[in-house]
Every structure is written in structure tokens, then in C-alpha cells.
Motif scaffolding. Sequence first.
Motif, short mmCIF file in Angstrom:
data_model
loop_
_atom_site.label_atom_id
_atom_site.label_comp_id
_atom_site.label_asym_id
_atom_site.label_seq_id
_atom_site.Cartn_x
_atom_site.Cartn_y
_atom_site.Cartn_z
N PRO A 106 0.79 -1.23 0.00
CA PRO A 106 0.00 0.00 0.00
C PRO A 106 0.83 1.28 0.00
CG PRO A 106 -1.01 -1.59 1.46
CD PRO A 106 0.32 -2.18 1.04
N ARG A 107 2.07 1.24 0.48
CA ARG A 107 2.88 2.47 0.50
C ARG A 107 3.20 2.95 -0.91
NH1 ARG A 107 8.45 1.34 -0.26
NH2 ARG A 107 8.56 -0.84 -0.84
N ASP A 121 -1.18 5.07 -4.78
CA ASP A 121 -1.83 6.36 -4.58
C ASP A 121 -3.25 6.13 -4.09
OD1 ASP A 121 -3.52 8.79 -5.68
OD2 ASP A 121 -1.43 9.45 -5.64
N PRO A 122 -3.74 6.96 -3.15
CA PRO A 122 -5.10 6.74 -2.62
C PRO A 122 -6.17 6.64 -3.69
CG PRO A 122 -3.94 8.35 -1.28
CD PRO A 122 -3.05 8.07 -2.44
N ARG A 123 -6.01 7.35 -4.81
CA ARG A 123 -7.03 7.30 -5.85
C ARG A 123 -7.07 5.93 -6.55
NH1 ARG A 123 -3.80 11.48 -9.71
NH2 ARG A 123 -2.58 11.65 -7.80
N ASP A 124 -6.01 5.12 -6.36
CA ASP A 124 -5.96 3.80 -6.99
C ASP A 124 -6.21 2.66 -6.01
OD1 ASP A 124 -5.16 4.96 -9.48
OD2 ASP A 124 -3.10 5.12 -8.70
N ALA A 125 -6.42 3.00 -4.74
CA ALA A 125 -6.47 1.96 -3.70
C ALA A 125 -7.62 0.98 -3.90
CB ALA A 125 -6.57 2.61 -2.32
N ASP A 126 -8.75 1.44 -4.46
CA ASP A 126 -9.89 0.54 -4.62
C ASP A 126 -9.94 -0.08 -6.01
OD1 ASP A 126 -10.56 2.79 -6.06
OD2 ASP A 126 -12.67 2.81 -5.43
N GLY A 148 -5.28 -1.68 -2.92
CA GLY A 148 -4.84 -1.18 -1.64
C GLY A 148 -4.89 -2.19 -0.52
N ARG A 201 5.39 5.26 -7.56
CA ARG A 201 3.95 5.01 -7.53
C ARG A 201 3.59 3.93 -8.54
NH1 ARG A 201 -0.57 8.84 -10.38
NH2 ARG A 201 -2.29 7.33 -10.25
#
Length: 424
Positions: free
Chosen positions: A291-292, A295-300, A342, A357
Motif C-alpha cells: 500500500p505504501r 496512490d489513494p485514488r488507486d487503492a480501490d 490497496g 507510484r
Amino acid sequence: MVNGEVPAVKLRAWWARRQWLDGGRHRGASAAQVLAATGWARATGGAAPYLGLFARAGLRRAEVDAALAALEVQELPAARGRTYLLPAEDFALGLAAGAGSVETELGAAERQLGVTRDEIEQLCLAVTELLSPVDPLTAKELHARLGPAVRSLGEAGRRRGVATTLPPALGLLQSRGLARRVPVGGRLDRQSHGYLRWDRPVHGEAADLARRYFAWAAPASVRHFRWFSGFGAATAKAALAPLGLVRLPGSELLMPPELVDEFAGFTVPAEPAYALLAAADGLHLLHRDLPRLVDPRDADRPVPASRNGASRDRASRSGASRSGAHQSGRHGWGEQGGRPLGEETDPRTHLVVDRGRIIGFWEYDPELRELVHELFVPMTPGLRAAIDAVEAFVREDLGDARGSGPDSPRSRAPRLAALRAQEK
């Protein structure tokens, strides 16, 4: 240093820079130089070492194979007893780092399979008498020549993946630097191996491994280091004590003091630095904290995993292009959807990265001799060039980009189908 929590985008870009994934600055470096600077490369019988060395220094397979033949690099049981590709300067330390795991496995065989230490030591002597320093013998050939000296461990052994007493003996000889395993044909992406007689010193302290690790992977946490090393809490604490590590603000991440000022002055490059890496690349596996890199926008975003992929892959071959598609605002996996990226511990596919990333997935189809991918970002000329370069490298030098020994085009078919489903 910085005030407050360090931005994730800076951490990712820094990790990529320390891993020599920052735009080809190190083209021309040798395989040994890459491994010494960026960390030992996990060797699982797949293409990961080749892909990693190509991404970092543009090394072709022939150059890596020549370094292997010249003993500039070598596959050895190292951290946690797992096989890594190491530079010659780290052979002794790598063997020392893996010795404890070999002893633990032998102890388990003694307790659970009725193996005795004396039996394995006697078998080690018999194996040593057969081994040559120049002509490797496979495990099958050794078994045939050793005859009754090798004992079957029955169904209990087969369930544990140790059918006879020969694997523990070979493991012990390797950990002592008295035998080395070499790939048949001199290729790292093959599962067939032979064994040669060797005489290599084994030495190194836990602190030596810690110092190497934080040079490659910092900033990293104690948890990250324990994952890589396999050390218990007390051993890890003692290993880290001499390093004087500095904690980054707002995190559990630690940094060697000699890198603190450099990290404080580091800024994220404005220009992309694309790289196509194996799932087992050190950018991920040194920390094993996927997860590090997300990017949060790709987590799901669902990963390419499918129950029905094989049949879809066959159906798609007639019209599928080799390009995945940038998905704007949708994922489009339908019934082929997998777990969210994620939430993954390890990648299920090879990875496309930019400044640390994860920006896409990729696999290689050896039947159609093409690289298939899905991207999270728009295609650019630079990204297209990076993809084309790796596709040509795999086609011309490797023939395939297997993730590990058991990987095959058949087992990969669901992932290929899922990636092709993202085409425009």
C-alpha cells in the motif's frame, strides 16, 4: 528534516531514487554494482532479476549471465533462508544471514520427520565427495549416485515438501559455503539446477545486515526490517542499536543519520521516471508493504484476478490489441474483478511504476509475443517508449517474463484476459 508528516509522494519518489529507478542515471553499471547499491534481488526461478537489472542499468540477459558465470553475482540462500541474487562482496554475509533458517528447518525435520543430525552430516560428507568444482550434478543425479545413503521420508516428508534426506543435506552444505547451486544452462529464469563443490567463507553480524538493509530501503520501519531479515524482536533490536537511526516525523519509519540531510533536501522530480518491474522486485519486496506504493485514488482499483479469465482470454485473441487502457473514473472489470489493490500484500501481476507510484499492471504473452497492460494514467510518448523497450527485451532476451518458477502461460491466462478486457 521536514515539519509534520512526510508526504507519501516524497517517500515514494525517494524510494525509487534509492532503488535506481529514477530515469536511467545508472546505465552501464554492472550487475554486481546494481545489487550492492539497491539490494539483493529475490530469485524465484522467474524473470525478476533480469527485469530488475534491465530497469536499473539497462543490462541485457547475456551480460547478467556472464556475471553469473564469472561469479561476480550468485544465487544463494540468504535472508530468511530464501534464495537471492547477491554480489560477490556480499556472499559471506548473505550465507551468514540465511544460516539460522537452514538450522531451523533441519531442527523441524529432526522433530517431525525422524531425521537425525548425524544422518544428515554423514550424507553431507558423501555429497561433498561426489561434487566437482566445474561439472554440476543435479539433485536427481546425486540421488542416483548416492543410492541407499539417501533415505525416503515417506508421506510425511512429501507433505512438507521434503521427500528424502537429500534436500536438508544440500541446504546445509550451501549454508556453509561448501556447495553452490547453479542454474542449468546458466539462466536465472529456469527451475533446473545443478550443484558444484565450493569453499566460501561464511561470516557477518546481524548489524552488518541491518546496515546494508537501511542503505537500500530507508526509510523503513523495524517491522519492515524484521520481515526482510527474519530476525526476532530481540535480535532486530540489537542489530539496529549501533546504527543510530533517526525517526521520520509522524511515522514509524527510520533513516540512517548520514541520509537525513539528503532526504530533507530531496524534492520530487517534475518529470516522470517510468519502469516496468517484476512483482517480486525489491521496490516492493524489501519492505513487503504494497500500500505504501499505491496512490489513494488507486487503492480501490481491482487487481487482475479472475475465475473465468482463461476462457475469456482464448475468446479475446482474435481481436485483442496488446495495449491496456487508461480508465478514467471507472475500473471496468465486471465479473472478472479481483481484490482492491490497496488491500493486497503482494502484487498479482508485474508492475508499471513512476517515481515509486504503481501506475499500472502488465504481463507478457509468449504465444503472441507481446506485452499486455492496464494503465492508471494516460499514455504518453515516454511511457510508450518504456513499455516498448521492455517488450522488446523480453521478446529478444528472455522469451517470457515468468513471475516465478511455477508461473506458466496457462496459469497466467486469467490475468492476461483481465488485462485485455481493459483495452480501448
